[in-house]
Write an enzyme that holds these catalytic residues in place. Structure first.
Site, short mmCIF file in Angstrom:
data_model
loop_
_atom_site.label_atom_id
_atom_site.label_comp_id
_atom_site.label_asym_id
_atom_site.label_seq_id
_atom_site.Cartn_x
_atom_site.Cartn_y
_atom_site.Cartn_z
N SER A 148 0.85 -1.19 0.00
CA SER A 148 0.00 0.00 0.00
C SER A 148 0.88 1.23 0.00
O SER A 148 1.96 1.24 0.62
CB SER A 148 -0.89 0.02 1.24
OG SER A 148 -1.52 1.29 1.35
N TYR A 161 -2.81 -0.49 10.56
CA TYR A 161 -2.87 -1.03 9.19
C TYR A 161 -1.53 -0.80 8.48
O TYR A 161 -0.98 -1.72 7.86
CB TYR A 161 -4.01 -0.34 8.44
CG TYR A 161 -4.07 -0.63 6.96
CD1 TYR A 161 -4.54 -1.86 6.49
CD2 TYR A 161 -3.67 0.32 6.02
CE1 TYR A 161 -4.59 -2.13 5.12
CE2 TYR A 161 -3.72 0.07 4.66
CZ TYR A 161 -4.18 -1.16 4.22
OH TYR A 161 -4.23 -1.42 2.87
P1 NAP Z 1 -11.34 -5.64 0.03
O1 NAP Z 1 -12.25 -5.22 -1.06
O2 NAP Z 1 -11.65 -5.22 1.43
O3 NAP Z 1 -11.19 -7.23 -0.02
C1 NAP Z 1 -10.41 -7.86 0.93
C2 NAP Z 1 -10.22 -9.31 0.53
O4 NAP Z 1 -9.38 -9.91 1.52
C3 NAP Z 1 -11.51 -10.08 0.48
O5 NAP Z 1 -11.48 -10.98 -0.59
C4 NAP Z 1 -11.53 -10.81 1.81
O6 NAP Z 1 -12.16 -12.09 1.74
C5 NAP Z 1 -10.04 -11.05 2.04
N1 NAP Z 1 -9.78 -11.17 3.47
C6 NAP Z 1 -10.00 -10.27 4.46
N2 NAP Z 1 -9.72 -10.81 5.67
C7 NAP Z 1 -9.32 -12.10 5.43
C8 NAP Z 1 -8.91 -13.17 6.25
N3 NAP Z 1 -8.86 -13.07 7.59
N4 NAP Z 1 -8.59 -14.34 5.67
C9 NAP Z 1 -8.65 -14.47 4.33
N5 NAP Z 1 -9.04 -13.50 3.49
C10 NAP Z 1 -9.37 -12.33 4.04
O7 NAP Z 1 -9.83 -5.18 -0.23
P2 NAP Z 1 -9.22 -4.29 -1.41
O8 NAP Z 1 -9.52 -2.87 -1.13
O9 NAP Z 1 -9.58 -4.88 -2.73
O10 NAP Z 1 -7.65 -4.48 -1.11
C11 NAP Z 1 -6.91 -5.51 -1.74
C12 NAP Z 1 -5.45 -5.31 -1.39
O11 NAP Z 1 -5.02 -4.00 -1.80
C13 NAP Z 1 -5.15 -5.37 0.11
O12 NAP Z 1 -3.90 -5.98 0.31
C14 NAP Z 1 -5.09 -3.93 0.55
O13 NAP Z 1 -4.27 -3.74 1.70
C15 NAP Z 1 -4.48 -3.30 -0.69
N6 NAP Z 1 -4.77 -1.87 -0.84
C16 NAP Z 1 -6.03 -1.46 -1.11
C17 NAP Z 1 -6.29 -0.09 -1.28
C18 NAP Z 1 -7.67 0.45 -1.61
O14 NAP Z 1 -7.83 1.68 -1.63
N7 NAP Z 1 -8.65 -0.38 -1.91
C19 NAP Z 1 -5.23 0.83 -1.15
C20 NAP Z 1 -3.96 0.35 -0.88
C21 NAP Z 1 -3.73 -1.00 -0.74
P3 NAP Z 1 -13.72 -12.35 2.11
O15 NAP Z 1 -14.48 -11.14 1.65
O16 NAP Z 1 -14.04 -13.57 1.33
O17 NAP Z 1 -13.79 -12.57 3.59
#
Ligand code: NAP
Length: 254
Positions: A148, A161
């Site tokens: 991130s 985080y």
């Molecule tokens: P998201 O929509 O919140 O989705 C999170 C995913 O992680 C879901 O598929 C969820 O599975 C899974 N997950 C959460 N807790 C878990 C656990 N205990 N065990 C197994 N799986 C788990 O996330 P996102 O925003 O797409 O982010 C994806 C990646 O990008 C992450 O690494 C995040 O840190 C990074 N990131 C995101 C942003 C942003 O703005 N979106 C910015 C910077 C970095 P279930 O729903 O099936 O439980």
């Protein structure tokens, strides 16, 4: 022929958001994709359906990655499913994407339980998943760790985080050196604020404010990240390893 034809991939957290986008993109390039989920079984099946409708191949695997035993079980199932479909348990691409988002809290207010959850899911799990993947990874394999932009900028109310995501950079660095002799690359891809389909991204006033964070004055889209991951996963990126790849649309430029 796609550039990932005959490759296999595991994308953690592919039931929604960025992980779903990455799974679709890798499958679109020809990879057989294991779509991992934890609680979102219906959503993970939707990811597989979308991939099938787009002409790709995928299947689901489940695990709460905060539980080390479930990581082990995930790999037992993964190997069985891969053998059934390809005749081998070889894995070509691992994308450590799953992460716990949680609530914002200033340093004074972070509880031990919340800190432990961040560290278990966002820091320990990517290590354990990579550890289990090591014997399965083929020559020329790829590990892509989703980091991130927050690991490079200060946001006190997201300290827990950010600490947990900072570990991704160390995982990438040390693992990259370890597996280089097998031709495997390890890199981190760091999104900035990205529309993952959560409700706040449907509120125009919020989106307008968030768009200001990027040098391009728009909110990142799942596809923006998936395209970068697909490149890093491809043979074209064979000379890049141990790198932090900024995929934040210039958010860190100030
Ligand atoms: P998201 O929509 O919140 O989705 C999170 C995913 O992680 C879901 O598929 C969820 O599975 C899974 N997950 C959460 N807790 C878990 C656990 N205990 N065990 C197994 N799986 C788990 O996330 P996102 O925003 O797409 O982010 C994806 C990646 O990008 C992450 O690494 C995040 O840190 C990074 N990131 C995101 C942003 C942003 O703005 N979106 C910015 C910077 C970095 P279930 O729903 O099936 O439980």
């Amino acid at each position: 022929m796609g550039r990932l034809t005959d490759k296999t991939a595991l994308v953690t957290g592919a039931s929604r958001g960025i992980g779903r986008g990455i799974a679709r993109r890798l499958a679109g390039d020809g990879a057989l994709v294991a779509v991992h989920y934890s609680t979102g079984e219906t959503e993970a099946k939707e990811t597989v359906e979308l991939i099938s409708a787009e002409g790709g191949r995928a299947f689901t695997v489940r695990a709460d990655l905060g539980e080390p035993d479930e990581v082990t079980e995930l790999f037992e199932v993964l190997q069985r499913e891969l053998r059934e479909r390809t005749g081998s348990a070889a894995l070509d691409i691992l994308v450590n994407n799953a992460a716990y988002g949680g609530q914002t809290a200033l340093p004074e207010d972070v509880t031990v339980a919340e800190l432990d959850k961040y560290l278990a899911v966002n820091a320990r799990a990517p290590f354990l998943v990579a550890q289990q993947a090591l014997p399965l990874l083929s020559e020329g394999g790829r590990i892509v760790n989703i980091s991130s932009g927050i690991t490079r900028s200060a946001q006190p109310d997201m300290i827990a985080y950010a600490m947990s995501k900072g570990v991704i950079e160390q995982l990438t660095l040390h693992l990259a050196r370890h597996v280089a002799e097998r031709g495997i690359t390890v890199n981190s891809v760091a999104p900035g604020l990205t529309d993952n389909g959560k409700p706040m991204f449907s509120i125009p006033a919020v989106v307008e404010r968030l768009a200001e964070l990027s040098a391009f004055k728009r909110v990142g889209q799942v596809q923006d990240i998936a395209d970068v991951v697909a490149f890093v996963a491809s043979d074209e990126a064979r000379w890049i390893t141990g790198s932090y790849i900024d995929a934040s649309g210039g958010t860190l430029l100030g």
